[in-house]
Design a protein around this motif. Structure first.
Motif, PDB file in Angstrom:
ATOM      1  N   LEU A   1       0.800  -1.225   0.000  1.00  0.00           N
ATOM      2  CA  LEU A   1       0.000   0.000   0.000  1.00  0.00           C
ATOM      3  C   LEU A   1       0.830   1.271   0.000  1.00  0.00           C
ATOM      4  CD1 LEU A   1      -2.672  -0.972   2.692  1.00  0.00           C
ATOM      5  CD2 LEU A   1      -2.801  -1.279   0.223  1.00  0.00           C
TER       6      LEU A   1
ATOM      7  N   THR B   1      -8.729  -1.485   4.287  1.00  0.00           N
ATOM      8  CA  THR B   1      -8.041  -0.767   3.212  1.00  0.00           C
ATOM      9  C   THR B   1      -7.391  -1.741   2.237  1.00  0.00           C
ATOM     10  OG1 THR B   1      -7.604   1.050   4.751  1.00  0.00           O
ATOM     11  CG2 THR B   1      -6.311   0.998   2.721  1.00  0.00           C
ATOM     12  N   ILE B   2      -6.761  -2.771   2.773  1.00  0.00           N
ATOM     13  CA  ILE B   2      -6.116  -3.765   1.913  1.00  0.00           C
ATOM     14  C   ILE B   2      -7.151  -4.456   1.030  1.00  0.00           C
ATOM     15  CG2 ILE B   2      -4.894  -5.975   1.924  1.00  0.00           C
ATOM     16  CD1 ILE B   2      -3.425  -5.020   4.426  1.00  0.00           C
TER      17      ILE B   2
ATOM     18  N   VAL C   1      -8.138  -2.149  -1.771  1.00  0.00           N
ATOM     19  CA  VAL C   1      -7.099  -2.054  -2.801  1.00  0.00           C
ATOM     20  C   VAL C   1      -7.091  -3.311  -3.670  1.00  0.00           C
ATOM     21  CG1 VAL C   1      -4.616  -1.975  -3.171  1.00  0.00           C
ATOM     22  CG2 VAL C   1      -5.676  -0.428  -1.516  1.00  0.00           C
TER      23      VAL C   1
ATOM     24  N   ASN D   1      -1.340   4.325  -4.030  1.00  0.00           N
ATOM     25  CA  ASN D   1      -2.616   3.665  -3.752  1.00  0.00           C
ATOM     26  C   ASN D   1      -3.646   4.585  -3.100  1.00  0.00           C
ATOM     27  OD1 ASN D   1      -2.202   0.811  -4.573  1.00  0.00           O
ATOM     28  ND2 ASN D   1      -0.491   0.939  -3.137  1.00  0.00           N
TER      29      ASN D   1
END
Length: 440
Positions: A51, A119-120, A123, A196
């Motif tokens: 990230l 968040t991961i 993404v 990102n």
């Protein structure tokens, strides 16, 4: 005595067991927190590689704070095991602090790693979301010609004011679709450059643009249905309004009814002629307001006919009567304060409070009924205060005795009779030894 020492020994043993359990939990929490730091540090390294630093900054800051505070926990644990003897209280305080620090560390890391996991996931789903944005944009773009044809067709039937809510929907939807496609392109380029955070922002903006474009095109399709419903409702309200105007002629002819009927007739006359473009939404709103106003005026006039407005003289007479009853109650209570209880005093206080507001309500017609009601309420409360005060006096009045008769005990002391009567009448003005001196 043996029972006392046995109970005390059991209490000491129970406290020692609690301290031992606290020490064991503190050690276990310290090991778990230290291991959690090591595991989270590995997770942070992987997340930074995927990230970048900007999206992982919160977790890094949390790890730094946890490491700092966990050093304090290790120092406290070391003090528990150094060569200097410790009291039981010192050990208990340190172990409690160790457990508290470790619990805080675990909680903070749970919060930050949970946020980072979201968040991961976002993404990693970005390619899928980007593809969906492109598909949605393409599908919405195919609807634009149909939306424009619908707007053109409806413009010949409805007025410009009615069409204002959808007139530019086709053009605005087309601009939003183009913006969404551009946002998807930007997101892909930023993600390829390992930016990102910017990529996520661009993708979220593109997703919102597609949603808004879809809502605009749906509004064009819904407008025709809503307009047809408004026209149908308008026809019913027109028929109802004409009936209300006829009914108004048989209602009491107050100025309010006359004005409301005239306003409703004007609203009916302002309707667009049949076959010309109109705004059914605005016409329905105006006609409903005028219709409701006439209904309210008729209802008020009929109520007033059944319940005539009291005159100023009527209210003033009621207020004079209330003042007379207030004066009697006030005088009785003031003259026998020592015997009057809380109920009578409360009724009198409430009556006096209501009495203050009555004069300001007499002159205005809207509040004159309330003024009459308040004046009558004042009189009622004053009457209740008088009755309660008399009850208190009658229940407290002693058996009448001649002065100096059997009502007096030896040595000049009072046992009833005139002294108690004076005490009840004077209340707090003459008390204790003064009364004793008078009757001695």
């Amino acid at each position: 005595m043996a029972g006392f020492w046995g109970r005390r020994r059991r209490e000491e043993e129970a406290l020692a067991a609690q301290d031992a359990d606290l020490a064991r939990r503190a050690e276990q929490a310290l090991v778990a927190a230290d291991e959690r730091i090591r595991t989270t540090s590995d997770e942070l390294a992987f997340a930074q590689a995927e990230l970048g630093d900007s999206l992982t900054a919160d977790l890094k800051a949390a790890l730094d704070a946890v490491r700092l505070h966990l050093r304090e926990a290790f120092q406290l644990h070391q003090l528990n095991h150094d060569e200097i003897p410790d009291t039981v209280e010192e050990l208990r305080t340190r172990n409690a602090r160790i457990a508290q620090l470790c619990e805080w560390a675990e909680s903070l890391l749970d919060e930050k790693t949970g946020t980072l996991a979201e968040t991961i996931a976002k993404v990693r789903r970005a390619p899928e979301v980007t593809a969906q944005v492109r598909r949605d944009a393409e599908a919405l773009g195919a609807r634009i010609p149909q939306a424009r044809d619908t707007i053109a067709r409806l413009s010949s039937r409805y007025s410009e004011t009615a069409m204002r809510r959808i007139a530019s929907s086709g053009d605005e939807a087309e601009q939003l679709i183009a913006f969404a496609t551009h946002g998807a392109d930007v997101s892909e380029r930023r993600r390829a450059a390992k930016q990102n955070e910017e990529a996520n922002l661009a993708l979220e903006t593109a997703t919102e643009a597609v949603r808004r474009a879809g809502a605009m095109l749906d509004a064009v399709e819904d407008f025709e249905i809503q307009a047809l419903r408004a026209e149908s409702t308008l026809a019913n309200v027109v028929a109802d309004s004409r009936g209300d105007i006829v009914a108004a002629r048989n209602a009491p002819q107050t100025p309010e009814v006359t004005a409301a009927a005239a306003a409703l007739e004007a609203a009916l006359g302002a309707l667009a002629p049949t076959g010309t473009p109109n705004d059914p939404f605005a016409e329905l709103t105006r006609l409903r307001a005028a219709n409701s106003a006439l209904d309210d005026a008729i209802a008020k006039a009929q109520y007033r006919m059944q319940h005539p407005l009291p005159s100023v003289e009527q209210v003033q007479h009621a207020l004079d009567d209330a003042d007379r009853q207030l004066g009697v109650a006030r005088g009785l209570i003031a003259g026998h304060r020592g015997w009057i209880g809380a109920d009578a005093r409360t009724r009198l206080a409430e009556a006096e409070r209501l009495r203050v507001d009555v004069p300001g309500m007499i002159s205005a017609e809207d509040t004159r009924e309330q003024a009459l009601s308040s004046a009558r309420r004042v009189a009622q409360l004053a009457s209740e205060a008088l009755q309660l005060a008399q009850r208190d006096i009658d229940s407290s009045r002693p058996q009448q005795q001649p002065w100096g008769g059997d009502g007096w005990g030896g040595g000049g002391r009072r046992s009833g009779g005139g002294g108690d009567i004076v005490s009840g009448v004077l209340g707090g003005l003459v008390i204790g030894s003064i009364l004793d001196g008078i009757f001695d």
